[in-house]
Scaffold this motif. Structure first.
Motif, PDB file in Angstrom:
ATOM      1  N   LYS A 146       1.434  -5.059 -11.480  1.00 21.34           N
ATOM      2  CA  LYS A 146       1.892  -5.156 -10.097  1.00 21.34           C
ATOM      3  C   LYS A 146       2.317  -6.571  -9.713  1.00 21.34           C
ATOM      4  O   LYS A 146       3.277  -6.758  -8.968  1.00 21.34           O
ATOM      5  CB  LYS A 146       0.786  -4.687  -9.155  1.00 21.34           C
ATOM      6  CG  LYS A 146       0.417  -3.220  -9.286  1.00 21.34           C
ATOM      7  CD  LYS A 146      -0.718  -2.871  -8.348  1.00 21.34           C
ATOM      8  CE  LYS A 146      -1.140  -1.416  -8.501  1.00 21.34           C
ATOM      9  NZ  LYS A 146      -2.290  -1.088  -7.612  1.00 21.34           N
ATOM     10  N   HIS A 147       1.608  -7.579 -10.235  1.00 15.85           N
ATOM     11  CA  HIS A 147       1.858  -8.949  -9.782  1.00 15.85           C
ATOM     12  C   HIS A 147       2.000  -9.957 -10.921  1.00 15.85           C
ATOM     13  O   HIS A 147       2.206 -11.137 -10.649  1.00 15.85           O
ATOM     14  CB  HIS A 147       0.732  -9.407  -8.850  1.00 15.85           C
ATOM     15  CG  HIS A 147       0.497  -8.505  -7.681  1.00 15.85           C
ATOM     16  ND1 HIS A 147       1.362  -8.419  -6.622  1.00 15.85           N
ATOM     17  CD2 HIS A 147      -0.494  -7.612  -7.431  1.00 15.85           C
ATOM     18  CE1 HIS A 147       0.910  -7.528  -5.741  1.00 15.85           C
ATOM     19  NE2 HIS A 147      -0.212  -7.028  -6.211  1.00 15.85           N
ATOM     20  N   LEU A 166       3.060 -13.292  -9.296  1.00 18.09           N
ATOM     21  CA  LEU A 166       3.827 -13.060  -8.078  1.00 18.09           C
ATOM     22  C   LEU A 166       2.916 -13.205  -6.867  1.00 18.09           C
ATOM     23  O   LEU A 166       1.892 -12.525  -6.759  1.00 18.09           O
ATOM     24  CB  LEU A 166       4.442 -11.663  -8.117  1.00 18.09           C
ATOM     25  CG  LEU A 166       5.630 -11.386  -7.201  1.00 18.09           C
ATOM     26  CD1 LEU A 166       6.826 -12.222  -7.624  1.00 18.09           C
ATOM     27  CD2 LEU A 166       5.984  -9.904  -7.239  1.00 18.09           C
ATOM     28  N   GLY A 169       5.195  -9.758  -2.583  1.00 19.19           N
ATOM     29  CA  GLY A 169       5.837  -8.542  -3.061  1.00 19.19           C
ATOM     30  C   GLY A 169       5.123  -7.950  -4.264  1.00 19.19           C
ATOM     31  O   GLY A 169       4.040  -8.379  -4.669  1.00 19.19           O
ATOM     32  N   GLU A 170       5.767  -6.963  -4.867  1.00 24.61           N
ATOM     33  CA  GLU A 170       5.215  -6.257  -6.020  1.00 24.61           C
ATOM     34  C   GLU A 170       6.303  -6.076  -7.069  1.00 24.61           C
ATOM     35  O   GLU A 170       7.459  -5.836  -6.742  1.00 24.61           O
ATOM     36  CB  GLU A 170       4.672  -4.890  -5.585  1.00 24.61           C
ATOM     37  CG  GLU A 170       3.981  -4.105  -6.688  1.00 24.61           C
ATOM     38  CD  GLU A 170       3.371  -2.808  -6.193  1.00 24.61           C
ATOM     39  OE1 GLU A 170       3.240  -1.871  -6.996  1.00 24.61           O
ATOM     40  OE2 GLU A 170       3.030  -2.726  -4.992  1.00 24.61           O
ATOM     41  N   ILE A 171       5.921  -6.203  -8.341  1.00 23.29           N
ATOM     42  CA  ILE A 171       6.870  -6.050  -9.439  1.00 23.29           C
ATOM     43  C   ILE A 171       7.129  -4.565  -9.686  1.00 23.29           C
ATOM     44  O   ILE A 171       6.199  -3.761  -9.728  1.00 23.29           O
ATOM     45  CB  ILE A 171       6.335  -6.718 -10.721  1.00 23.29           C
ATOM     46  CG1 ILE A 171       6.161  -8.212 -10.505  1.00 23.29           C
ATOM     47  CG2 ILE A 171       7.272  -6.450 -11.901  1.00 23.29           C
ATOM     48  CD1 ILE A 171       5.439  -8.909 -11.650  1.00 23.29           C
ATOM     49  N   TYR A 172       8.416  -4.226  -9.875  1.00 24.24           N
ATOM     50  CA  TYR A 172       8.771  -2.852 -10.194  1.00 24.24           C
ATOM     51  C   TYR A 172       9.554  -2.709 -11.488  1.00 24.24           C
ATOM     52  O   TYR A 172       9.550  -1.644 -12.099  1.00 24.24           O
ATOM     53  CB  TYR A 172       9.559  -2.209  -9.044  1.00 24.24           C
ATOM     54  CG  TYR A 172       8.686  -1.424  -8.106  1.00 24.24           C
ATOM     55  CD1 TYR A 172       8.479  -0.060  -8.268  1.00 24.24           C
ATOM     56  CD2 TYR A 172       8.026  -2.064  -7.062  1.00 24.24           C
ATOM     57  CE1 TYR A 172       7.660   0.656  -7.418  1.00 24.24           C
ATOM     58  CE2 TYR A 172       7.199  -1.359  -6.195  1.00 24.24           C
ATOM     59  CZ  TYR A 172       7.018  -0.002  -6.380  1.00 24.24           C
ATOM     60  OH  TYR A 172       6.192   0.704  -5.533  1.00 24.24           O
ATOM     61  N   THR A 185      11.404  -7.437  -7.944  1.00 23.69           N
ATOM     62  CA  THR A 185      10.277  -7.280  -7.036  1.00 23.69           C
ATOM     63  C   THR A 185      10.749  -6.527  -5.802  1.00 23.69           C
ATOM     64  O   THR A 185      11.950  -6.368  -5.570  1.00 23.69           O
ATOM     65  CB  THR A 185       9.698  -8.641  -6.613  1.00 23.69           C
ATOM     66  OG1 THR A 185      10.485  -9.203  -5.562  1.00 23.69           O
ATOM     67  CG2 THR A 185       9.650  -9.603  -7.795  1.00 23.69           C
ATOM     68  N   THR A 186       9.806  -6.093  -5.000  1.00 20.54           N
ATOM     69  CA  THR A 186      10.173  -5.345  -3.806  1.00 20.54           C
ATOM     70  C   THR A 186      10.974  -6.184  -2.827  1.00 20.54           C
ATOM     71  O   THR A 186      11.790  -5.655  -2.060  1.00 20.54           O
ATOM     72  CB  THR A 186       8.920  -4.815  -3.103  1.00 20.54           C
ATOM     73  OG1 THR A 186       7.973  -5.894  -2.959  1.00 20.54           O
ATOM     74  CG2 THR A 186       8.281  -3.684  -3.890  1.00 20.54           C
ATOM     75  N   SER A 234      13.810  -2.130  -0.266  1.00 22.23           N
ATOM     76  CA  SER A 234      13.132  -2.793  -1.375  1.00 22.23           C
ATOM     77  C   SER A 234      13.828  -2.455  -2.685  1.00 22.23           C
ATOM     78  O   SER A 234      14.309  -1.334  -2.884  1.00 22.23           O
ATOM     79  CB  SER A 234      11.654  -2.376  -1.452  1.00 22.23           C
ATOM     80  OG  SER A 234      11.540  -0.978  -1.655  1.00 22.23           O
TER      81      SER A 234
END
Length: 396
Positions: A146-147, A166, A169-172, A185-186, A234
């Protein structure tokens, strides 16, 4: 244009990740996760020919208590797969989380080779390796939760850069060009220059290791303005054009505004970027639901996506024009879509224990444009006929 496709039922196997080892060898990852559902977590190897034939070749059951493979990438040249699998609670009492794992295919059997720790897990933060992406030359693999992002050598899984944490935000997702790594990221796209190989000692060279260094952040790209009234948006995924690293495709899901009447749609857009200027050159709304998965074909012709309303779609990479749409492709939203290495087969998977195989003809783009031309010409003929008839009636 209609494409040929077939839904294949799998026995007690919710699908969450997949990768092709060749044009017809497909590895699926899935299961019930670490919860006590009774559905075992596994890797499965299949042979898929066109859209109708699906033959299971091997099944590798993971140890009790381990998580399911939520993300996966493969390097066909060496028949290797790297995926994210959290260790069991029992194993975590002894050693660190061996979440990044490498498997090899030998004699139609999947075999574990090695693993690495890139994520810490605990009971309060249910983190997992949601991103696993290989570089175009197969020398690097980016893995992320996630981060936290880790950049590793492939196949050794040794770190080549300091981890990225990070704060916002959050990594996708992540995407490689030959020279850069884009972290999705978002809130934005973070563009890093890939590190040049640093000098290593004789012992490090013998072990296939490389000294880690900090990744250089060269660009931060904000979310673009999108048409319509939304509360925000996002980033969700990104892929470079395989033949042109100056083109990047991104998925953006919008956040609908709050209203006291009916619910507004959660619209989804695919955007085409010029990475020289980091400007959007084209965009298309593809759904009133969020996109759940996304891929670009190796031949650079097609974009595929899955949506929250269970739809599977294919677009033209040049124009983002729709080429084919399959409604209700699954009973649940698709969790993964992936083209094979020859770009003539598309697979989508879902947690409903199914995958759908889609045969993708090379002339799909041309055929679809021909269909549109026929439709337009037909409509024009009808319009002119109606006008001529009205003019004829008016004369009397």
């Amino acid at each position: 244009m209609r494409v040929c496709h077939t839904l294949h039922q799998l026995s007690s196997f919710p699908v969450y990740s997949c990768a092709f080892l060749s044009s017809d060898e497909l590895v699926l990852g899935g299961g019930g996760g670490q919860s006590r559902t009774g559905v075992k977590n596994k890797l499965r190897l299949y042979k898929a020919i066109a859209h109708k034939s699906l033959e299971q070749l091997d099944e590798l059951e993971l140890d009790k208590g381990e998580d399911l493979p939520m993300s996966m990438a493969a390097w066909p040249e060496t028949k290797r797969v790297v995926c994210g699998i959290n260790s069991s609670e029992e194993a975590l009492k002894i050693t660190s989380n061996q979440n990044c794992r490498r498997y090899a295919l030998e004699d139609n059997k999947l075999a574990f080779e090695t693993s690495a720790n890139t994520l810490a897990v605990n009971t309060e933060d249910d983190d997992y390796q949601k991103v696993t992406v290989l570089s175009p030359d197969g020398s690097l693999v980016a893995v992320a939760g996630k981060h936290d992002l880790a950049l590793l050598q492939f196949p050794s899984l040794e770190p080549v850069a300091d981890p990225v944490h990070l704060e916002k935000g959050e990594i996708y997702d992540a995407a490689f060009s030959p020279t850069h790594l884009v972290l999705v990221t978002t809130v934005n796209l973070l563009v890093y220059a890939l590190p040049a190989p640093s000098p290593a000692s004789t012992s490090e060279k013998a072990a296939g290791k490389q000294r880690a260094s900090a990744l250089e952040l060269v660009q931060q790209v904000d979310r673009p303005n999108l048409p319509g009234k939304d509360a925000g948006s996002s980033f969700r995924a990104a892929r470079f054009h395989p033949q042109n690293p100056n083109i990047l495709y991104t998925v953006i899901n919008t956040v609908p505004p709050r209203t006291r009447t009916k619910n507004s749609p959660r619209r989804a857009f695919i955007c085409k970027w010029d990475t020289n200027k980091w400007k959007v050159t084209n965009k298309r709304q593809v759904s009133d639901k969020g996109l759940t998965c996304f891929d670009v074909s190796a031949n650079g012709k097609f974009v595929a996506y899955g949506t929250g309303d269970h739809t599977l779609g294919i677009l033209d990479t040049q124009t983002l024009a729709p080429l084919s749409t399959i409604l209700k492709a699954h009973e649940l939203p698709p969790t993964v879509v992936r083209f094979n290495i020859t770009s003539d087969l598309l697979v989508s998977g879902s947690a409903d224990n199914t995958i759908r195989l889609v045969s993708v003809p090379d002339n799909l783009t041309a055929a679809s444009w021909s269909s549109w031309i026929i439709v337009v010409v037909t409509l024009l003929v009808i319009i002119f006929a109606v006008i001529a008839q009205q003019m004829h009636l008016a004369a009397y």
